[in-house]
Every structure is written in C-alpha cells, then in structure tokens.
Design a protein around this motif. Structure first.
Motif, PDB file in Angstrom:
ATOM      1  N   VAL A 221      -5.999  40.357 -13.262  1.00 52.67           N
ATOM      2  CA  VAL A 221      -5.136  40.807 -14.356  1.00 52.67           C
ATOM      3  C   VAL A 221      -5.219  39.786 -15.479  1.00 52.67           C
ATOM      4  N   THR A 222      -5.494  40.257 -16.694  1.00 54.17           N
ATOM      5  CA  THR A 222      -5.573  39.377 -17.860  1.00 54.17           C
ATOM      6  C   THR A 222      -4.668  39.900 -18.967  1.00 54.17           C
TER       7      THR A 222
ATOM      8  N   VAL B 118       2.956  38.279 -30.336  1.00 53.94           N
ATOM      9  CA  VAL B 118       1.685  37.758 -30.837  1.00 53.94           C
ATOM     10  C   VAL B 118       1.433  36.352 -30.298  1.00 53.94           C
ATOM     11  N   GLU B 119       2.468  35.524 -30.291  1.00 52.78           N
ATOM     12  CA  GLU B 119       2.318  34.153 -29.810  1.00 52.78           C
ATOM     13  C   GLU B 119       1.935  34.122 -28.335  1.00 52.78           C
ATOM     14  N   LEU B 120       2.422  35.090 -27.574  1.00 47.90           N
ATOM     15  CA  LEU B 120       2.087  35.170 -26.149  1.00 47.90           C
ATOM     16  C   LEU B 120       0.678  35.708 -25.909  1.00 47.90           C
ATOM     17  N   GLY B 121       0.074  36.278 -26.936  1.00 48.00           N
ATOM     18  CA  GLY B 121      -1.287  36.785 -26.803  1.00 48.00           C
ATOM     19  C   GLY B 121      -1.395  38.210 -26.312  1.00 48.00           C
ATOM     20  N   ILE B 122      -0.293  38.945 -26.305  1.00 45.71           N
ATOM     21  CA  ILE B 122      -0.332  40.352 -25.901  1.00 45.71           C
ATOM     22  C   ILE B 122      -1.006  41.145 -27.012  1.00 45.71           C
ATOM     23  N   PRO B 123      -2.028  41.944 -26.703  1.00 46.41           N
ATOM     24  CA  PRO B 123      -2.824  42.560 -27.763  1.00 46.41           C
ATOM     25  C   PRO B 123      -2.279  43.853 -28.346  1.00 46.41           C
ATOM     26  N   ALA B 124      -1.330  44.507 -27.636  1.00 45.15           N
ATOM     27  CA  ALA B 124      -0.926  45.847 -28.075  1.00 45.15           C
ATOM     28  C   ALA B 124       0.512  46.130 -27.671  1.00 45.15           C
ATOM     29  N   ILE B 125       1.176  46.942 -28.481  1.00 46.30           N
ATOM     30  CA  ILE B 125       2.524  47.402 -28.184  1.00 46.30           C
ATOM     31  C   ILE B 125       2.546  48.927 -28.209  1.00 46.30           C
ATOM     32  N   VAL B 126       3.546  49.491 -27.529  1.00 45.60           N
ATOM     33  CA  VAL B 126       3.799  50.931 -27.583  1.00 45.60           C
ATOM     34  C   VAL B 126       5.155  51.118 -28.232  1.00 45.60           C
TER      35      VAL B 126
ATOM     36  N   THR C  31      -2.141  43.840  -9.935  1.00 44.64           N
ATOM     37  CA  THR C  31      -3.463  43.783  -9.310  1.00 44.64           C
ATOM     38  C   THR C  31      -3.757  45.088  -8.579  1.00 44.64           C
ATOM     39  N   GLY C  32      -2.718  45.666  -7.976  1.00 40.15           N
ATOM     40  CA  GLY C  32      -2.896  46.955  -7.318  1.00 40.15           C
ATOM     41  C   GLY C  32      -3.309  48.050  -8.286  1.00 40.15           C
TER      42      GLY C  32
ATOM     43  N   ILE D  13       4.490  38.453 -17.663  1.00 44.58           N
ATOM     44  CA  ILE D  13       3.130  38.227 -17.139  1.00 44.58           C
ATOM     45  C   ILE D  13       2.372  37.256 -18.039  1.00 44.58           C
ATOM     46  N   ALA D  14       2.504  37.419 -19.340  1.00 44.05           N
ATOM     47  CA  ALA D  14       1.818  36.527 -20.272  1.00 44.05           C
ATOM     48  C   ALA D  14       2.227  35.080 -20.054  1.00 44.05           C
TER      49      ALA D  14
END
Length: 330
Positions: free
Chosen positions: A26-27, A69-77, A306-307, A324-325
């Motif tokens: 998981v990344t 953004v600071e956490l590096g999450i690339p996308a939001i819903v 991971t599952g 998770i980030a």
C-alpha cells in the motif's frame, strides 16, 4: 519436492527478507480521501458516527486541503452537503453549488491535487433518492425514474467539470449513466475528463454513517430497485461490462470489505483501473473498536488495505487516508 527440502519459512526469517518478497504494498499513490463540504461559515463539525471526519464550510476548507497536500495524498473525492434541497436536485448542477465552489477554490490552492466529483443526486433531493421520483397517488406508490434521472446527472457532471473537477464519479446506479455522462461531457468539450464509475454499488448496510454525513437518508422506501442485491456477483460482472461498453475509464466496487470476491472477479475479467471504496460503516466499525482499545487500529487498517490490493484493487477510497499517510511516513 517437499519438507525438509522445501521450507517456506526461509523467506520469513527477517523483516528485510519479508519486505523483499512482499507481493502487495500500500502506497500513498493508492489513496483517495473523501471530503464533505457544506454551506455556512466557520464550520468544522465532526460527524458523530465517523470520528475524525468533518463537515467543512468553504471558509474552513483550505486548512484541510493544505494538510492533505502536505501528507502527500494525491486525490480527494468531493461530496456536497447543501442547505437547500428540492425534488429535482437543482443545487447539484447549480454553477454556484457547494461542490462547484469548492472545486474552483481547491484548484487555486492546490492545482496539482486531483478532484474526483461524486456525481449523484441523493444529497441534493428533498426525498433523498438518487434520481427523479414519480409519485402515483392512485396506487400510493413512488418510482425512481431512470431516463429522466440521466438528464440531471449529465447536467451535474458537466457543471462539475466546468468548475474544475478532474474526474467525474457517477454513483447513482441508473442504467446507462456512463453512456449519458460520457456523451454529455464530450459534447460540452470535456472529452479528456475521465469517468470513474461506481459500477458495482450494493444496497448495503455499511452506508449508515455516510448517510448521516451527507444528510442523504431516503425519506421513504429504500434504494434496492437501483442498487445491487448483496447476494449477487454474476450481476456485478454484467454491470461492469455495461460500463466498459459505455466508455467508463475506471471501475469501482462499493463497499469493499465484504465484497473482496467481487473485486477479484472484476480484476480477473476487466483490464480497466479498479477502485475499492472502503465505506463509512467499515471505517466507523474500526474506529469504534480502536477507541475502546479492542483492536490495534494501525495494524488492522493496513492489513485491510493490503487485502484490497491483494484482491485486485488499484486504488482505494478511504476515510483512513490521512491516518495511513502518517503511518507510512514512520
């Protein structure tokens, strides 16, 4: 060949070796984080059934976007929670609707952050259903109309794209919704905007906390005439095949945790990117148990993610994305 020549534990003897042979990881690039935006001022209101998840008014949204953004999450819903609702969900496709305003603001603060616009009507209708409702007073019944609903979904999708949404994610489960939205986007000049289809969305009991968050509980009946029966998997393949034929760019299974067999079935039958939606009830169950000290939240969440990847998901929509980030950094 068998024991003692074959010893499977050889590859588990150290953390470094286990990491080297790990099959699924998981990344940050797997994660999409849902956000609830609403009207009003100075609102950052925790959703009671979803600890750590909030309603944000537009004037408090920037702080959340900066953190993401600071956490590096690339996308939001993006999910909109409007103050005004009507039978035809007019605030869903209003150019100045809350999702449209939020999209424009986010693109000024963080143009690189991908915005996925949830394209549905239930939060915006006064009856809480995902489409146009026809009432038959003589029979005392009500029906969600498929084709009339498509017209409103197209208007909503186009208005979201105009406001800056990078991806349109229709979640209403009307027949033909991908085809209608693809045609509408193309005619409006948004042929490059992809569609992330909620292809396989079950009539699930795991949505309860979301309905509190989105104020979208149906005012009568249920959604079983358009969302899928949890008992069916062959039907899921038919739904996904329809969306592929209609021009979907990504497929989704919702919920995820109780439907990993469905994720696997789609992975084995289709080559499009596949999304798992780790829904509100799945989130709240873990959060509640963790708050009681009954489970190790980090371990159970990362195992669950991971599952999803092992089952075949390429992306995961999850309310745990910020947690998770942070865990992945340490």
């Amino acid at each position: 060949m068998s024991f003692p020549l074959v010893r499977n534990r050889r590859l588990r003897s150290s953390a470094a070796l286990r990491n080297l042979v790990r099959e699924h990881t998981v990344t940050l690039n797997d994660l999409l984080y849902p956000i609830f935006v609403t009207h009003g001022a100075n609102i950052k209101e925790e959703i009671s059934s979803m600890p750590g998840v909030y309603h944000f008014s537009l004037d408090r949204l920037e702080e959340e976007i900066r953190e993401i953004v600071e956490l590096g999450i690339p996308a939001i819903v993006l999910f909109g929670v409007p103050h005004e609702k009507d039978a035809h969900a007019s605030s869903a496709y209003d150019p100045n609707g809350v999702v449209q305003q939020a999209s424009r603001l986010i693109k000024t603060w963080a143009p690189e952050l991908l915005i996925v616009a949830d394209t549905c009507l239930c939060q915006f209708t006064d009856h809480g259903h995902c489409g146009v409702v026809h009432y038959d007073e003589a029979k005392g019944s009500a029906e969600v109309l498929n084709d009339a609903s498509l017209e409103l979904l197209v208007k909503t999708a186009v208005s979201q794209a105009e406001a800056g949404a990078d991806i349109i994610a229709p979640s209403n489960m009307m027949d033909g919704f991908v085809y209608a939205i693809r045609q509408g986007l193309d005619e409006a000049g948004y042929e490059q905007v992809p569609i992330m289809s909620y292809s396989v969305k079950y009539a699930s009991s795991f949505y309860g906390p979301f309905r509190e968050a989105a104020h979208s509980t149906p005012q009568f009946g249920d959604r079983k005439t358009y969302q899928m029966d949890p008992a069916n998997v062959r039907e899921a393949l038919r739904e996904a095949q329809s969306d592929v034929a209609e021009g979907a760019d990504m497929l989704m299974v919702k919920p995820a945790l109780a439907y990993m067999d469905v994720i696997r079935a789609l992975r084995e039958n289709f080559n499009l990117p596949l999304v798992a939606y780790n829904v509100s009830g799945e989130y709240s169950l873990v959060k509640a148990a963790a708050l009681q000290g009954w489970v190790d939240e980090k371990s159970i969440v990362l195992e669950t993610m991971t599952g999803f990847k092992r089952a075949g998901a390429d992306m995961i929509i999850t309310y745990f994305a910020k947690d998770i980030a942070r865990w992945l950094r340490n």
